[in-house]
Design a protein around this motif. Sequence first.
Motif, PDB file in Angstrom:
ATOM      1  N   UNK A  15     154.667  59.777  10.210  1.00  0.00           N
ATOM      2  CA  UNK A  15     155.698  60.645   9.636  1.00  0.00           C
ATOM      3  C   UNK A  15     155.341  62.116   9.828  1.00  0.00           C
ATOM      4  N   UNK A  16     156.384  62.931   9.850  1.00  0.00           N
ATOM      5  CA  UNK A  16     156.263  64.396   9.909  1.00  0.00           C
ATOM      6  C   UNK A  16     157.302  64.940   8.944  1.00  0.00           C
ATOM      7  N   UNK A  17     156.895  65.876   8.084  1.00  0.00           N
ATOM      8  CA  UNK A  17     157.875  66.413   7.148  1.00  0.00           C
ATOM      9  C   UNK A  17     157.504  67.826   6.698  1.00  0.00           C
ATOM     10  N   UNK A  18     158.490  68.498   6.186  1.00  0.00           N
ATOM     11  CA  UNK A  18     158.313  69.788   5.521  1.00  0.00           C
ATOM     12  C   UNK A  18     159.291  69.800   4.356  1.00  0.00           C
ATOM     13  N   UNK A  19     158.775  69.730   3.157  1.00  0.00           N
ATOM     14  CA  UNK A  19     159.598  69.652   1.957  1.00  0.00           C
ATOM     15  C   UNK A  19     159.173  70.756   1.004  1.00  0.00           C
ATOM     16  N   UNK A  20     160.083  71.663   0.711  1.00  0.00           N
ATOM     17  CA  UNK A  20     159.773  72.781  -0.169  1.00  0.00           C
ATOM     18  C   UNK A  20     160.803  72.852  -1.288  1.00  0.00           C
ATOM     19  N   UNK A  21     160.342  73.213  -2.472  1.00  0.00           N
ATOM     20  CA  UNK A  21     161.211  73.375  -3.626  1.00  0.00           C
ATOM     21  C   UNK A  21     161.063  74.788  -4.174  1.00  0.00           C
ATOM     22  N   UNK A  22     162.181  75.394  -4.519  1.00  0.00           N
ATOM     23  CA  UNK A  22     162.182  76.693  -5.186  1.00  0.00           C
ATOM     24  C   UNK A  22     162.531  76.428  -6.647  1.00  0.00           C
ATOM     25  N   UNK A  23     161.566  76.667  -7.528  1.00  0.00           N
ATOM     26  CA  UNK A  23     161.744  76.410  -8.959  1.00  0.00           C
ATOM     27  C   UNK A  23     161.809  77.735  -9.703  1.00  0.00           C
ATOM     28  N   UNK A  24     162.702  77.813 -10.665  1.00  0.00           N
ATOM     29  CA  UNK A  24     162.817  79.001 -11.507  1.00  0.00           C
ATOM     30  C   UNK A  24     162.863  78.547 -12.960  1.00  0.00           C
ATOM     31  N   UNK A  25     161.937  79.072 -13.748  1.00  0.00           N
ATOM     32  CA  UNK A  25     161.930  78.825 -15.191  1.00  0.00           C
ATOM     33  C   UNK A  25     162.295  80.113 -15.891  1.00  0.00           C
ATOM     34  N   UNK A  26     163.232  80.029 -16.820  1.00  0.00           N
ATOM     35  CA  UNK A  26     163.631  81.197 -17.619  1.00  0.00           C
ATOM     36  C   UNK A  26     163.241  80.951 -19.071  1.00  0.00           C
ATOM     37  N   UNK A  27     162.833  82.016 -19.724  1.00  0.00           N
ATOM     38  CA  UNK A  27     162.519  81.894 -21.143  1.00  0.00           C
ATOM     39  C   UNK A  27     163.822  81.807 -21.937  1.00  0.00           C
ATOM     40  N   UNK A  28     163.721  81.286 -23.133  1.00  0.00           N
ATOM     41  CA  UNK A  28     164.900  81.141 -23.970  1.00  0.00           C
ATOM     42  C   UNK A  28     165.488  82.512 -24.282  1.00  0.00           C
ATOM     43  N   UNK A  29     166.774  82.639 -24.065  1.00  0.00           N
ATOM     44  CA  UNK A  29     167.519  83.896 -24.265  1.00  0.00           C
ATOM     45  C   UNK A  29     166.976  85.032 -23.403  1.00  0.00           C
ATOM     46  N   UNK A  30     166.242  84.669 -22.333  1.00  0.00           N
ATOM     47  CA  UNK A  30     165.656  85.642 -21.399  1.00  0.00           C
ATOM     48  C   UNK A  30     164.791  86.693 -22.113  1.00  0.00           C
ATOM     49  N   UNK A  31     164.133  86.283 -23.189  1.00  0.00           N
ATOM     50  CA  UNK A  31     163.239  87.209 -23.897  1.00  0.00           C
ATOM     51  C   UNK A  31     162.014  87.480 -23.049  1.00  0.00           C
ATOM     52  N   UNK A  32     161.528  88.691 -23.072  1.00  0.00           N
ATOM     53  CA  UNK A  32     160.404  89.130 -22.259  1.00  0.00           C
ATOM     54  C   UNK A  32     159.083  88.817 -22.974  1.00  0.00           C
ATOM     55  N   UNK A  33     158.661  87.547 -22.874  1.00  0.00           N
ATOM     56  CA  UNK A  33     157.449  87.113 -23.563  1.00  0.00           C
ATOM     57  C   UNK A  33     156.290  86.838 -22.603  1.00  0.00           C
ATOM     58  N   UNK A  34     156.535  86.791 -21.310  1.00  0.00           N
ATOM     59  CA  UNK A  34     155.481  86.502 -20.339  1.00  0.00           C
ATOM     60  C   UNK A  34     154.806  87.792 -19.902  1.00  0.00           C
ATOM     61  N   UNK A  35     154.060  88.385 -20.814  1.00  0.00           N
ATOM     62  CA  UNK A  35     153.342  89.632 -20.537  1.00  0.00           C
ATOM     63  C   UNK A  35     152.098  89.675 -21.410  1.00  0.00           C
ATOM     64  N   UNK A  36     151.310  90.707 -21.281  1.00  0.00           N
ATOM     65  CA  UNK A  36     150.096  90.905 -22.087  1.00  0.00           C
ATOM     66  C   UNK A  36     149.114  89.739 -21.962  1.00  0.00           C
ATOM     67  N   UNK A  37     148.859  89.307 -20.733  1.00  0.00           N
ATOM     68  CA  UNK A  37     147.889  88.250 -20.502  1.00  0.00           C
ATOM     69  C   UNK A  37     148.472  86.856 -20.427  1.00  0.00           C
ATOM     70  N   UNK A  38     149.641  86.648 -20.985  1.00  0.00           N
ATOM     71  CA  UNK A  38     150.273  85.333 -20.917  1.00  0.00           C
ATOM     72  C   UNK A  38     150.675  85.032 -19.477  1.00  0.00           C
ATOM     73  N   UNK A  39     151.073  86.060 -18.720  1.00  0.00           N
ATOM     74  CA  UNK A  39     151.451  85.861 -17.320  1.00  0.00           C
ATOM     75  C   UNK A  39     150.265  85.379 -16.490  1.00  0.00           C
ATOM     76  N   UNK A  40     149.090  85.932 -16.730  1.00  0.00           N
ATOM     77  CA  UNK A  40     147.888  85.521 -16.001  1.00  0.00           C
ATOM     78  C   UNK A  40     147.522  84.086 -16.355  1.00  0.00           C
TER      79      UNK A  40
END
Length: 72
Positions: A15-40
């Motif tokens: 077999x030969x294949x190339x399978x890629x997925x683009x995933x996007x996760x959003x926080x609830x109500x798009x609140x900006x909580x992924x910062x101050x070390x949580x992103x790392x």
Amino acid sequence: MFTINKNGLSYGRGYVYSLQYHLVWCTKYRKKVLKDGIDVECKEMLESLAQEYKFQILAMEVRPDHIHLLVD
């Protein structure tokens, strides 16, 4: 198991294949909580999951209100 060449295709026995997925996760109500070390910490967790479940992260961007991930 399988090998990935520089052309981005995965080759295995019969077999030969190339399978890629683009995933996007959003926080609830798009609140900006992924910062101050949580992103790392999110990046580290996603990289450890990729090693554990044997998939490759081709691109990753952690923004304060969402995460983009391109996996192969």
